[in-house]
Write a protein that holds these residues in place. Sequence first.
Motif, mmCIF file in Angstrom:
data_model
loop_
_atom_site.group_PDB
_atom_site.id
_atom_site.type_symbol
_atom_site.label_atom_id
_atom_site.label_comp_id
_atom_site.label_asym_id
_atom_site.label_seq_id
_atom_site.Cartn_x
_atom_site.Cartn_y
_atom_site.Cartn_z
ATOM 1 N N LEU A 75 -6.905 -2.709 -1.275
ATOM 2 C CA LEU A 75 -6.572 -2.281 -2.640
ATOM 3 C C LEU A 75 -7.690 -2.749 -3.571
ATOM 4 C CD1 LEU A 75 -2.752 -3.162 -2.651
ATOM 5 C CD2 LEU A 75 -3.775 -0.890 -2.408
ATOM 6 N N ALA A 133 -1.438 2.318 -6.800
ATOM 7 C CA ALA A 133 -1.592 0.894 -6.507
ATOM 8 C C ALA A 133 -1.274 0.042 -7.738
ATOM 9 C CB ALA A 133 -3.009 0.607 -6.034
ATOM 10 N N THR A 141 0.820 -1.219 0.000
ATOM 11 C CA THR A 141 0.000 0.000 0.000
ATOM 12 C C THR A 141 0.850 1.264 0.000
ATOM 13 O OG1 THR A 141 -0.178 -0.078 2.430
ATOM 14 C CG2 THR A 141 -1.930 -1.138 1.142
#
Length: 495
Positions: A480, A455, A450
């Motif tokens: 995510l 991402a 993270t």
Amino acid sequence: MTPKIHHHGATTGVTGSCHELRYPAPDAQNATGYHSLLIDCGLFQGDEAGDDGARANQLQIGFDIAPIQALIITHVHIDHVGRLPYLLAAGYQGPIFTSPASAELLPLVLEDALKVGFTRDQRLIEQVLAVLRSRIIALPFGQWHRLDGQGGVVPLASAGEPPGSAPLIRLQRAGHILGSAYVEIDVPIDVPHKRQRIVFSGDLGAPDTPLLPVPRPPERADILVLESTYGDRCHEDRGTRVERLRTVIEHALADGGTVLIPAFSIGRTQELLYELEGLFHAHGEGGAQARPHWQRLQVVLDSPLAADFTKGYRRLRQVWDDEAQDRLQQGRHPLAFEQLVTVDHHADHMHMVNYLAHSRQPAVVIAASGMCAGGRVVNYLKAMLGDPRHDILFVGYQARGTPGRDIQRYGPRGGYVMLDGERYDIRAQIHTIGGYSAHADQRDLIQFATGIPTAPAEIRLVHGDEDAKAVLAGKLRDVLKRTEVVVPRSLSSCS
């Protein structure tokens, strides 16, 4: 063609790490249409296996090595480098990229692997090591390098330099063992002026691992290949694990027994020595919390390979972290303290086993192998498992199918273990301190993933048992939302 990742190991467990990144070949004469980079080439242990049929007793390379342009070594643990001699025997003639510290330590690891798996002929071993050393190219951390197409690399002069059509490689500190790296690879795709960034974590270290700096997440990763050894649990904090280590040692002091620690020769051994030096500094003669009985305690390092690595760690003290540098400034010797005894020769080893098994001399013994699958630790286990005065302390991961896993699982129930085909009842005290793992835990792995500013489109979980991967996958999917989290399961899995 878009880049594809083929996993030749570390999909059925935590050993045998070996990953092949295939990318478009600019050479029109290339019959396959692709080149590839190999990231690690590790040994299997226990019941784990690779997609080419490799396992602990079948290590020959069964996948095609012709497209491989370079091998990149993340670190020198045997489950990441142990099949390298077999790769050379299969005809691989390309470069071996790794960090400067790993470049110094790698020949030590492979010399031992050659003696165990190939031959005791020192002349032949030296010939192989000479070939190995001629192929190793040390890459400094934090610097992008471009493959030059002739078995080498060229540093990028500036961040804005056009990459061309060749892959770019950069190593970053992974904080797992000395010299450990995660690998950033930037490769072209079949879209004009577009490239993809793939990151292979190797093994990531815990934030408070002694001697080593904390790993930092990459600035970008389109695909992240992430280890998951401890994806289903969190480690104890450092203060707690040091206190637990002290408590186990106090039991040995009270009973005149031995604390036997099966440890990997590189990384875990040096971290334990560092922590033991801290305990002696506090509790030994002249310490702030001096305890007279601690002055009877010996620490025995019974592993020639671990002793060699410890010397290597001392030679490379300039890359230790700030805390270790402070100890040096105080005149302390974190890896060479007064109570430490090193056992070299086999005859001395057998004498030490017999002496500690039958005397009441309290001692801490660190011996390889870390999973009790061979090495000198087995002789200690045979001599001590049946005596409740002794303690077996596990500080690292025990793979399925290894004696270490059986002792860890059945020992607390008064069970038994098979060693060299014979049954040994377990009456010694069995302990596990997870906090001494050099691996990142669940919390650290999530923070690493993270912490990437954008991402990743995909995260692939390797190097972990099924339960650990499944739990970590669920956690990552929760935080995510737009990232595809993949758990390769089949032996021939590829993206």
